[in-house]
Design a protein around this motif. Structure first.
Motif, PDB file in Angstrom:
ATOM      1  N   GLY A  10       0.827  -1.207   0.000  1.00  0.00           N
ATOM      2  CA  GLY A  10       0.000   0.000   0.000  1.00  0.00           C
ATOM      3  C   GLY A  10       0.860   1.256   0.000  1.00  0.00           C
ATOM      4  N   PHE A  11       1.924   1.241   0.786  1.00  0.00           N
ATOM      5  CA  PHE A  11       2.847   2.370   0.836  1.00  0.00           C
ATOM      6  C   PHE A  11       3.451   2.630  -0.542  1.00  0.00           C
ATOM      7  CE2 PHE A  11       6.981   4.342   1.895  1.00  0.00           C
ATOM      8  CZ  PHE A  11       6.550   5.387   2.707  1.00  0.00           C
ATOM      9  N   LEU A 137      10.437  -8.189   1.504  1.00  0.00           N
ATOM     10  CA  LEU A 137      11.746  -7.531   1.449  1.00  0.00           C
ATOM     11  C   LEU A 137      11.905  -6.708   0.171  1.00  0.00           C
ATOM     12  CD1 LEU A 137      14.059 -10.317   2.886  1.00  0.00           C
ATOM     13  CD2 LEU A 137      13.439  -8.150   3.958  1.00  0.00           C
ATOM     14  N   LEU A 138      11.433  -7.241  -0.950  1.00  0.00           N
ATOM     15  CA  LEU A 138      11.498  -6.493  -2.209  1.00  0.00           C
ATOM     16  C   LEU A 138      10.626  -5.242  -2.148  1.00  0.00           C
ATOM     17  CD1 LEU A 138      11.452  -9.421  -4.791  1.00  0.00           C
ATOM     18  CD2 LEU A 138      13.369  -7.880  -4.284  1.00  0.00           C
ATOM     19  N   LEU A 139       9.454  -5.362  -1.564  1.00  0.00           N
ATOM     20  CA  LEU A 139       8.571  -4.197  -1.428  1.00  0.00           C
ATOM     21  C   LEU A 139       9.216  -3.122  -0.562  1.00  0.00           C
ATOM     22  CD1 LEU A 139       5.078  -5.908  -1.023  1.00  0.00           C
ATOM     23  CD2 LEU A 139       5.837  -4.474  -2.931  1.00  0.00           C
ATOM     24  N   ILE A 140       9.831  -3.528   0.532  1.00  0.00           N
ATOM     25  CA  ILE A 140      10.503  -2.567   1.407  1.00  0.00           C
ATOM     26  C   ILE A 140      11.648  -1.885   0.656  1.00  0.00           C
ATOM     27  CG2 ILE A 140      11.935  -2.327   3.481  1.00  0.00           C
ATOM     28  CD1 ILE A 140      10.121  -4.553   4.732  1.00  0.00           C
ATOM     29  N   LEU A 141      12.382  -2.652  -0.132  1.00  0.00           N
ATOM     30  CA  LEU A 141      13.458  -2.091  -0.943  1.00  0.00           C
ATOM     31  C   LEU A 141      12.901  -1.070  -1.938  1.00  0.00           C
ATOM     32  CD1 LEU A 141      16.420  -2.052  -1.947  1.00  0.00           C
ATOM     33  CD2 LEU A 141      15.784  -3.934  -3.479  1.00  0.00           C
ATOM     34  N   ALA A 144      11.773   2.089  -0.189  1.00  0.00           N
ATOM     35  CA  ALA A 144      12.917   2.952   0.152  1.00  0.00           C
ATOM     36  C   ALA A 144      13.464   3.661  -1.087  1.00  0.00           C
ATOM     37  CB  ALA A 144      14.014   2.128   0.821  1.00  0.00           C
ATOM     38  N   LEU A 145      13.591   2.926  -2.186  1.00  0.00           N
ATOM     39  CA  LEU A 145      14.099   3.533  -3.416  1.00  0.00           C
ATOM     40  C   LEU A 145      13.192   4.658  -3.888  1.00  0.00           C
ATOM     41  CD1 LEU A 145      15.234   0.340  -5.389  1.00  0.00           C
ATOM     42  CD2 LEU A 145      16.709   2.078  -4.347  1.00  0.00           C
ATOM     43  N   PHE A 148      13.191   7.710  -1.219  1.00  0.00           N
ATOM     44  CA  PHE A 148      14.419   8.503  -1.236  1.00  0.00           C
ATOM     45  C   PHE A 148      14.881   8.845  -2.646  1.00  0.00           C
ATOM     46  CE2 PHE A 148      14.545   6.081   2.799  1.00  0.00           C
ATOM     47  CZ  PHE A 148      14.361   7.174   3.638  1.00  0.00           C
ATOM     48  N   LYS A 149      14.049   8.494  -3.630  1.00  0.00           N
ATOM     49  CA  LYS A 149      14.289   8.816  -5.039  1.00  0.00           C
ATOM     50  C   LYS A 149      15.687   8.419  -5.496  1.00  0.00           C
ATOM     51  CE  LYS A 149      10.925  12.341  -4.853  1.00  0.00           C
ATOM     52  NZ  LYS A 149      10.556  13.497  -4.215  1.00  0.00           N
ATOM     53  N   ILE A 150      16.046   7.215  -5.132  1.00  0.00           N
ATOM     54  CA  ILE A 150      17.366   6.683  -5.514  1.00  0.00           C
ATOM     55  C   ILE A 150      17.307   6.128  -6.920  1.00  0.00           C
ATOM     56  CG2 ILE A 150      19.122   4.968  -4.958  1.00  0.00           C
ATOM     57  CD1 ILE A 150      18.209   5.238  -2.020  1.00  0.00           C
TER      58      ILE A 150
END
Length: 150
Positions: A10-11, A137-141, A144-145, A148-150
């Motif tokens: 959802g995030f 884990l992939l969703l969290i990655l 974060a990407l 933080f617009k990485i």
């Protein structure tokens, strides 16, 4: 899927749609999306949200009505009646739809047209399995990407 997987997905969906929706308060928007992402498990008496509405778990089949598209207008109406502002309904519905989408990837699936049809859209992941933890884990990655617009 597990509660935390729903929140992470959802995030991500909320972050991906944010540039198109331009919410006035981005934090409130994300919180409402994540609330919506947890909301359709209200029919499961052991879920994080269902624990507070146990009666619904006894009245409704889990992954039945509250995992159907027919719950969406009801949710929108309830949000509007509580807040008197239709703008709060949109992020909750976005999160709600994200929940249905990711639950459709599980073996248990979802009945999108319940109670009119018991046809289930099913995927290939077992809730709580090792593969779901990989997805989490992939969703969290990706969260974060994107955050933080990485």
């Amino acid at each position: 899927m597990m509660f935390k997987t729903h929140l992470a997905f959802g995030f991500l969906v909320g972050l991906l749609l944010m540039p198109f929706l331009h919410p006035a308060n981005q934090i409130a928007y994300i919180i409402l999306v994540m609330l919506g992402a947890a909301l359709s498990d209200i029919d499961h008496p052991e879920s994080k949200i269902g624990r507070h509405f146990k009666i619904l778990g006894f009245l409704f089949e889990h992954r039945g009505f509250f995992h159907s598209i027919f719950a969406l207008p009801l949710v929108a109406l309830i949000v509007y009646l509580i807040t008197h502002n239709y703008l709060y309904a949109l992020p909750i519905l976005i999160g709600y739809l994200s929940h249905l989408l990711i639950d459709a990837l599980t073996l248990e699936g979802v009945m999108l047209f319940h109670p009119f049809s018991n046809f289930r859209i099913r995927g290939f992941f077992r809730t709580g399995s090792f593969s779901e933890y990989i997805i989490l884990l992939l969703l969290i990655l990706f969260d974060a990407l994107k955050l933080f617009k990485i």
